[in-house]
Scaffold this motif. Structure first.
Motif, PDB file in Angstrom:
ATOM      1  N   UNK A 162      50.701   3.769 -36.236  1.00 10.12           N
ATOM      2  CA  UNK A 162      51.023   5.190 -36.774  1.00 10.12           C
ATOM      3  C   UNK A 162      51.979   5.727 -35.900  1.00 10.12           C
ATOM      4  N   UNK A 163      51.957   5.635 -34.654  1.00  3.66           N
ATOM      5  CA  UNK A 163      52.642   6.138 -33.834  1.00  3.66           C
ATOM      6  C   UNK A 163      54.099   5.760 -33.769  1.00  3.66           C
ATOM      7  N   UNK A 164      54.111   4.253 -33.657  1.00  2.00           N
ATOM      8  CA  UNK A 164      55.417   3.546 -33.841  1.00  2.00           C
ATOM      9  C   UNK A 164      56.094   3.883 -35.336  1.00  2.00           C
ATOM     10  N   UNK A 165      55.330   4.264 -36.251  1.00  2.00           N
ATOM     11  CA  UNK A 165      55.832   4.442 -37.383  1.00  2.00           C
ATOM     12  C   UNK A 165      56.559   5.802 -37.432  1.00  2.00           C
ATOM     13  N   UNK A 166      55.793   6.685 -36.754  1.00  2.00           N
ATOM     14  CA  UNK A 166      56.274   8.031 -36.616  1.00  2.00           C
ATOM     15  C   UNK A 166      57.618   8.221 -35.748  1.00  2.00           C
ATOM     16  N   UNK A 167      57.653   7.108 -34.848  1.00  2.00           N
ATOM     17  CA  UNK A 167      58.691   7.057 -34.086  1.00  2.00           C
ATOM     18  C   UNK A 167      59.930   6.865 -34.696  1.00  2.00           C
ATOM     19  N   UNK A 168      59.748   5.776 -35.554  1.00  2.00           N
ATOM     20  CA  UNK A 168      61.034   5.099 -35.935  1.00  2.00           C
ATOM     21  C   UNK A 168      61.668   6.093 -37.133  1.00  2.00           C
ATOM     22  N   UNK A 169      60.391   6.683 -37.937  1.00  2.00           N
ATOM     23  CA  UNK A 169      60.625   7.435 -39.036  1.00  2.00           C
ATOM     24  C   UNK A 169      61.565   8.923 -38.595  1.00  2.00           C
ATOM     25  N   UNK A 170      60.870   9.465 -37.343  1.00  2.00           N
ATOM     26  CA  UNK A 170      61.334  10.833 -37.262  1.00  2.00           C
ATOM     27  C   UNK A 170      62.340  10.742 -35.852  1.00  2.00           C
ATOM     28  N   UNK A 171      62.231   9.614 -35.214  1.00  2.00           N
ATOM     29  CA  UNK A 171      63.312   9.610 -34.016  1.00  2.00           C
ATOM     30  C   UNK A 171      64.582   8.945 -34.336  1.00  2.00           C
ATOM     31  N   UNK A 172      64.310   7.394 -34.643  1.00  2.00           N
ATOM     32  CA  UNK A 172      65.435   6.504 -34.680  1.00  2.00           C
ATOM     33  C   UNK A 172      66.281   6.627 -35.946  1.00  2.00           C
ATOM     34  N   UNK A 173      65.804   6.952 -37.094  1.00  2.00           N
ATOM     35  CA  UNK A 173      66.436   7.066 -38.389  1.00  2.00           C
ATOM     36  C   UNK A 173      67.437   8.235 -38.137  1.00  2.00           C
ATOM     37  N   UNK A 174      66.764   9.355 -38.001  1.00  2.00           N
ATOM     38  CA  UNK A 174      67.490  10.627 -37.711  1.00  2.00           C
ATOM     39  C   UNK A 174      68.464  10.685 -36.760  1.00  2.00           C
ATOM     40  N   UNK A 175      68.281   9.870 -35.628  1.00  2.00           N
ATOM     41  CA  UNK A 175      69.221   9.641 -34.711  1.00  2.00           C
ATOM     42  C   UNK A 175      70.535   8.848 -35.098  1.00  2.00           C
ATOM     43  N   UNK A 176      69.959   7.905 -36.051  1.00  2.00           N
ATOM     44  CA  UNK A 176      71.238   6.950 -36.463  1.00  2.00           C
ATOM     45  C   UNK A 176      72.097   7.766 -37.726  1.00  2.00           C
ATOM     46  N   UNK A 177      71.638   8.746 -38.178  1.00  2.00           N
ATOM     47  CA  UNK A 177      72.438   9.836 -39.077  1.00  2.00           C
ATOM     48  C   UNK A 177      73.263  10.550 -38.039  1.00  2.00           C
ATOM     49  N   UNK A 178      72.811  10.892 -37.132  1.00  2.00           N
ATOM     50  CA  UNK A 178      73.522  11.970 -36.153  1.00  2.00           C
ATOM     51  C   UNK A 178      74.933  11.128 -35.712  1.00  2.00           C
ATOM     52  N   UNK A 179      74.323   9.764 -35.402  1.00  2.00           N
ATOM     53  CA  UNK A 179      75.442   8.940 -34.829  1.00  2.00           C
ATOM     54  C   UNK A 179      76.564   8.659 -35.784  1.00  2.00           C
ATOM     55  N   UNK A 180      76.144   8.344 -36.903  1.00  2.00           N
ATOM     56  CA  UNK A 180      77.104   8.068 -37.986  1.00  2.00           C
ATOM     57  C   UNK A 180      77.735   9.315 -38.121  1.00  2.00           C
ATOM     58  N   UNK A 181      77.372  10.510 -38.285  1.00  2.00           N
ATOM     59  CA  UNK A 181      78.065  11.678 -38.457  1.00  2.00           C
ATOM     60  C   UNK A 181      79.134  11.845 -37.277  1.00  2.00           C
TER      61      UNK A 181
END
Length: 473
Positions: free
Chosen positions: A441-460
């Motif tokens: 559950x911690x890993x799911x939270x990490x990917x959902x709340x850290x990795x995916x938002x960071x990907x959006x920031x990098x795309x921007x």
């Protein structure tokens, strides 16, 4: 191709800014995959899912016949003399040229340690001893985002290579993002080894291959260049049987294009061979130099790689989230089934013991053991037991005497069947420990709340290089 390398000059600010942003994006994407604590690769290994970390640079493989100008092109692009050039076969092995903190040269084993994704290259006998890496501090053009792979000059005849050069080049072509094929203008382009390799690479990676007529400034006048192109094309048509498509080359006779259009097998893909040479201000050259188009092609591949890396980051993140949630959902379902199995196990055990227990209680309250029971516990307790078992006695009396044995056997058989059914249901499937569930559950939270938002920031950040801020949603 002239070996003289022009003096390094400061790149324009826009190029430096673009290179810096793209370099940062590729580096951060790579770190999101390879972080030893919470990287996507580590998560994937724990889940048994196969994903690959993206590379931080694109790989450009240069092949061509001996003295085709591959090393000279690298020196020109880097704006530093990192590769030996000359008439002799200077590059006898594979030379990796990349950007780094300090000027350094690495041998074969160090090269494979630096590039672990090239580790399988060591399976080709003898190739490790002919690997080296040249690290340059140059920041010119897009070099910080590129690893050039300079290959041995290809020749026919009695030339002996210390390893299977064909196998090595074909293997490297599978990992390269671009494959530059340099043809020289003095007849060496007809080297059969070069043509065979190009044909083999084109079967699997036609979209990566680029053809260049190098040293165009040494090719003589326009008539000579046309003759060389004609000779090259005629040789290709003899060995490739439809391998190349329509032959588009500037100022080449219209008859060639017409002849190509008549051949269906040669109309499958366009074939272009720009003329390039190292610019030399001290030399007057009248032919067109398209070497800047090579740089544009590299830049286009870099930008496409950045986009592909960001897209792959999102896909891999969603893939891992799906795998983790599926694992958690399976665990919830397994726990539910285990609870159900335990409930029915207990129920079947109780039902299997009901008839034997009633028989025993009837025996000690109404049968031959009644007296012994009264002596042990007293008549009052026996009376209470008899009252409780009265419905059972009434039900048994309803059964005709001729069927009592049959009913008894059926009830005994039913008890045995229920007992074995309860034993069969004892299997409880393993479930995730509380610690493991919390970790998932911690890993799911990490990917959902850290990795995916960071990907959006990098795309921007990537898009801000080419569009206005108000266009970004």
């Amino acid at each position: 191709m002239s070996s003289k390398v022009k003096q390094r000059k400061t790149a324009n600010e826009a190029t430096l800014e673009t290179t810096g942003v793209n370099e940062k994006i590729l580096r951060e994407c790579h770190e999101l995959y390879t972080d030893p604590q919470s990287g996507l690769v580590k998560i994937a290994e724990e889940l048994g899912v196969q994903i690959l970390a993206p590379r931080k640079k694109i790989t450009v493989l240069l092949i061509g016949n001996h003295s085709a100008g591959k090393s000279s092109f690298i020196n020109w692009y880097v704006e530093e003399h990192v590769q030996k050039v000359g008439v002799a076969i200077e590059t006898q092995g594979f030379s990796f040229v990349t950007s780094g903190k300090k000027r350094e040269s690495l041998t074969g084993n160090a090269t494979l340690h630096l590039y672990p994704h090239f580790q399988s290259l060591s399976e080709i006998d003898g190739v490790v001893d002919y690997l080296n890496t040249e690290i340059s501090t140059s920041k010119q053009k897009k070099f910080p985002l590129i690893t050039f792979v300079d290959s041995p000059g290809l020749v026919d005849g009695d030339m002996k290579y210390p390893f299977d050069v064909n196998e090595a080049i074909i293997w490297l072509g599978g990992l390269a993002d671009l494959i530059f094929v340099f043809f020289d203008p003095i007849g060496q382009a007809l080297c059969k080894r070069t043509l065979n390799l190009v044909e083999a690479l084109n079967k699997h990676h036609p979209d990566r291959i680029r053809f260049y007529l190098s040293k165009a400034d040494d090719a003589g006048n326009e008539t000579d260049r046309q003759r060389q192109v004609l000779n090259l094309f005629s040789h290709y048509t003899e060995i490739s049987k439809g391998f190349f498509g329509t032959f588009f080359l500037r100022r080449v006779m219209i008859q060639i294009a017409q002849e190509l259009c008549k051949r269906p097998g040669l109309n499958r893909q366009g074939f272009d061979m720009p003329t390039i040479y190292i610019p030399n201000p001290n030399k007057t050259v009248r032919c067109t130099n398209q070497i800047e188009d090579v740089c544009k092609d590299i830049e286009k591949t870099i930008t496409q790689t950045v986009q592909n890396t960001l897209n792959m980051l999102e896909k891999d993140s969603e893939k891992l989230i799906g795998a983790m949630k599926e694992k958690l959902d399976r665990d919830v379902e397994t726990r539910r089934r285990n609870r159900s199995n335990v409930f029915w196990k207990v129920a079947y055990y109780l039902m299997s013991l009901t008839f034997p227990m009633l028989m025993v209680l009837s025996l000690i309250s109404h049968g031959g053991l009644q007296g012994v029971t009264e002596a042990l516990v007293g008549r009052e307790y026996v009376s209470v037991l008899q009252s409780a078992l009265a419905p059972v006695k009434v039900a048994w009396n309803v059964i005709p005497r001729d069927y009592e044995r049959t009913v008894f056997i059926v009830l005994v058989g039913l008890s045995i069947a229920l007992f074995f059914l309860a034993s069969w249901l004892h299997t409880v499937k393993p479930t995730l420990s509380t610690k493991r569930r919390n970790a998932l559950m911690h890993m799911v939270s990490h990917v959902e709340k850290s990795v995916i938002p960071r990907k959006k920031e990098l795309y921007d950040q990537y898009l801000r290089q080419c569009v206005a801020d108000h266009d970004l949603i």
